[in-house]
Design a protein around this motif. Structure first.
Motif, PDB file in Angstrom:
ATOM      1  N   ASP A  26       0.824  -1.213   0.000  1.00 14.00           N
ATOM      2  CA  ASP A  26       0.000   0.000   0.000  1.00 14.00           C
ATOM      3  C   ASP A  26       0.854   1.257   0.000  1.00 14.00           C
ATOM      4  O   ASP A  26       0.510   2.250  -0.624  1.00 14.00           O
ATOM      5  N   ALA A  27       1.976   1.202   0.709  1.00 12.68           N
ATOM      6  CA  ALA A  27       2.848   2.368   0.816  1.00 12.68           C
ATOM      7  C   ALA A  27       3.770   2.520  -0.388  1.00 12.68           C
ATOM      8  O   ALA A  27       4.486   3.510  -0.504  1.00 12.68           O
ATOM      9  N   GLY A  28       3.773   1.523  -1.288  1.00 18.97           N
ATOM     10  CA  GLY A  28       4.633   1.587  -2.466  1.00 18.97           C
ATOM     11  C   GLY A  28       6.098   1.337  -2.154  1.00 18.97           C
ATOM     12  O   GLY A  28       6.973   1.733  -2.914  1.00 18.97           O
ATOM     13  N   VAL A  29       6.382   0.705  -1.032  1.00 12.82           N
ATOM     14  CA  VAL A  29       7.760   0.433  -0.629  1.00 12.82           C
ATOM     15  C   VAL A  29       8.252  -0.820  -1.332  1.00 12.82           C
ATOM     16  O   VAL A  29       7.604  -1.867  -1.291  1.00 12.82           O
ATOM     17  N   GLU A  30       9.391  -0.738  -1.978  1.00  7.66           N
ATOM     18  CA  GLU A  30      10.001  -1.885  -2.645  1.00  7.66           C
ATOM     19  C   GLU A  30      11.343  -2.167  -1.992  1.00  7.66           C
ATOM     20  O   GLU A  30      12.044  -1.261  -1.560  1.00  7.66           O
ATOM     21  N   ASP A  31      11.692  -3.445  -1.928  1.00 13.68           N
ATOM     22  CA  ASP A  31      12.898  -3.850  -1.222  1.00 13.68           C
ATOM     23  C   ASP A  31      14.179  -3.733  -2.026  1.00 13.68           C
ATOM     24  O   ASP A  31      15.205  -3.333  -1.508  1.00 13.68           O
ATOM     25  N   ALA A  32      14.152  -4.120  -3.279  1.00 11.66           N
ATOM     26  CA  ALA A  32      15.383  -4.230  -4.041  1.00 11.66           C
ATOM     27  C   ALA A  32      15.108  -3.929  -5.504  1.00 11.66           C
ATOM     28  O   ALA A  32      13.978  -4.025  -5.969  1.00 11.66           O
ATOM     29  N   PRO A  33      16.159  -3.602  -6.247  1.00  9.16           N
ATOM     30  CA  PRO A  33      15.969  -3.365  -7.680  1.00  9.16           C
ATOM     31  C   PRO A  33      15.729  -4.684  -8.424  1.00  9.16           C
ATOM     32  O   PRO A  33      16.050  -5.761  -7.922  1.00  9.16           O
ATOM     33  N   LEU A  67      12.899 -10.397 -15.461  1.00 11.16           N
ATOM     34  CA  LEU A  67      13.489  -9.357 -14.629  1.00 11.16           C
ATOM     35  C   LEU A  67      12.622  -9.232 -13.401  1.00 11.16           C
ATOM     36  O   LEU A  67      11.399  -9.096 -13.504  1.00 11.16           O
ATOM     37  N   GLY A  68      13.247  -9.299 -12.218  1.00 10.93           N
ATOM     38  CA  GLY A  68      12.437  -9.228 -11.019  1.00 10.93           C
ATOM     39  C   GLY A  68      13.245  -9.193  -9.750  1.00 10.93           C
ATOM     40  O   GLY A  68      14.470  -9.157  -9.767  1.00 10.93           O
ATOM     41  N   ARG A  69      12.513  -9.195  -8.670  1.00 12.75           N
ATOM     42  CA  ARG A  69      13.108  -9.250  -7.338  1.00 12.75           C
ATOM     43  C   ARG A  69      13.034 -10.698  -6.878  1.00 12.75           C
ATOM     44  O   ARG A  69      11.941 -11.195  -6.602  1.00 12.75           O
ATOM     45  N   PRO A  70      14.178 -11.395  -6.787  1.00 11.92           N
ATOM     46  CA  PRO A  70      14.159 -12.828  -6.477  1.00 11.92           C
ATOM     47  C   PRO A  70      13.379 -13.179  -5.216  1.00 11.92           C
ATOM     48  O   PRO A  70      12.611 -14.147  -5.216  1.00 11.92           O
ATOM     49  N   ALA A  71      13.540 -12.417  -4.142  1.00 10.86           N
ATOM     50  CA  ALA A  71      12.845 -12.745  -2.889  1.00 10.86           C
ATOM     51  C   ALA A  71      11.333 -12.662  -3.069  1.00 10.86           C
ATOM     52  O   ALA A  71      10.587 -13.504  -2.557  1.00 10.86           O
ATOM     53  N   GLN A  72      10.854 -11.665  -3.802  1.00 11.41           N
ATOM     54  CA  GLN A  72       9.418 -11.539  -4.023  1.00 11.41           C
ATOM     55  C   GLN A  72       8.901 -12.644  -4.938  1.00 11.41           C
ATOM     56  O   GLN A  72       7.815 -13.185  -4.721  1.00 11.41           O
ATOM     57  N   LEU A  73       9.671 -12.997  -5.949  1.00 13.39           N
ATOM     58  CA  LEU A  73       9.247 -14.076  -6.842  1.00 13.39           C
ATOM     59  C   LEU A  73       9.219 -15.414  -6.109  1.00 13.39           C
ATOM     60  O   LEU A  73       8.329 -16.230  -6.339  1.00 13.39           O
ATOM     61  N   GLU A  74      10.178 -15.621  -5.212  1.00 12.98           N
ATOM     62  CA  GLU A  74      10.153 -16.836  -4.391  1.00 12.98           C
ATOM     63  C   GLU A  74       8.925 -16.845  -3.488  1.00 12.98           C
ATOM     64  O   GLU A  74       8.295 -17.883  -3.293  1.00 12.98           O
ATOM     65  N   ARG A  75       8.567 -15.699  -2.945  1.00 14.84           N
ATOM     66  CA  ARG A  75       7.362 -15.591  -2.106  1.00 14.84           C
ATOM     67  C   ARG A  75       6.120 -15.936  -2.918  1.00 14.84           C
ATOM     68  O   ARG A  75       5.224 -16.641  -2.452  1.00 14.84           O
ATOM     69  N   LEU A  76       6.051 -15.432  -4.147  1.00  8.75           N
ATOM     70  CA  LEU A  76       4.943 -15.733  -5.047  1.00  8.75           C
ATOM     71  C   LEU A  76       4.819 -17.241  -5.266  1.00  8.75           C
ATOM     72  O   LEU A  76       3.730 -17.815  -5.132  1.00  8.75           O
ATOM     73  N   ILE A  77       5.924 -17.890  -5.595  1.00  8.70           N
ATOM     74  CA  ILE A  77       5.917 -19.330  -5.831  1.00  8.70           C
ATOM     75  C   ILE A  77       5.460 -20.060  -4.568  1.00  8.70           C
ATOM     76  O   ILE A  77       4.614 -20.961  -4.628  1.00  8.70           O
TER      77      ILE A  77
END
Length: 184
Positions: A26-33, A67-77
């Motif tokens: 909601d805050a638009g905060v992203e962790d990594a490029p 192209l993505g953020r590995p930690a977020q993609l792992e969370r998705l999986i």
């Protein structure tokens, strides 16, 4: 008693993590490029780490660069496979696959679980929404996982869809979640 305390602590920790993830979204905060990652490798790693001895989770992966953020993609999986294992009675198989074509890369998670009524599929990615069948079952859930998954997919420029039923067996209609990402 300690086993129960540990189980409830783990559930509470996961819930707090999910709530923080939605608040950060909601805050638009992203962790990594973004970086170049292989979706097939991420699937293999997540399944091996979280379901190493669950003989019903199988993978059919190919190299699928995104192209993505590995930690977020792992969370998705993890969210998609966790849902498949929760809503599919053992020993029903769960298949996680990746593929690639000229326009992008795909991730698919297919199960033979309780299925999702067509009338409820449109709301499936809303926060706190649980299907009628999920609410009627004894399966724990808060309705945050798929909302988080949908957010991750959107932030990566992708789409997520669900198909159900994917089986002719009315006892196990199943569901198939398909995520499409632009090609890296």
């Amino acid at each position: 008693a300690l086993t129960d305390v540990l189980a409830h602590s783990t559930r509470l920790s996961a819930l707090v993590s999910d709530l923080l993830t939605t608040a950060r979204a909601d805050a638009g905060v992203e962790d990594a490029p973004f970086e170049a990652v292989d979706l097939g490798t991420l699937v293999t790693n997540v399944v091996a780490r979280q379901w190493p001895e669950d003989g019903r989770v199988s993978t059919r992966v190919t190299a699928a660069p995104v192209l993505g953020r590995p930690a977020q993609l792992e969370r998705l999986i993890a969210i998609l496979v966790d849902n498949a294992t929760k809503y599919s009675p053992a020993p029903a198989p769960i298949v996680v696959s990746t593929s690639v074509d000229a326009t992008g890369a795909s991730l698919a998670v297919e199960d033979r679980g309780i299925g999702i009524a067509e009338t409820e599929q449109a709301r499936l990615f809303e926060r706190f929404f649980r299907t009628q069948a999920a609410r009627a079952s004894t399966i724990d859930g808060h309705g945050l996982g798929l909302a988080i998954a949908s957010h991750i997919v959107r932030r990566h420029g992708g789409t997520i869809t669900v198909e159900s039923p994917v089986s002719a067996d009315p006892q196990r209609p199943g569901a198939r979640f398909v995520v499409r990402f632009p090609r890296a």
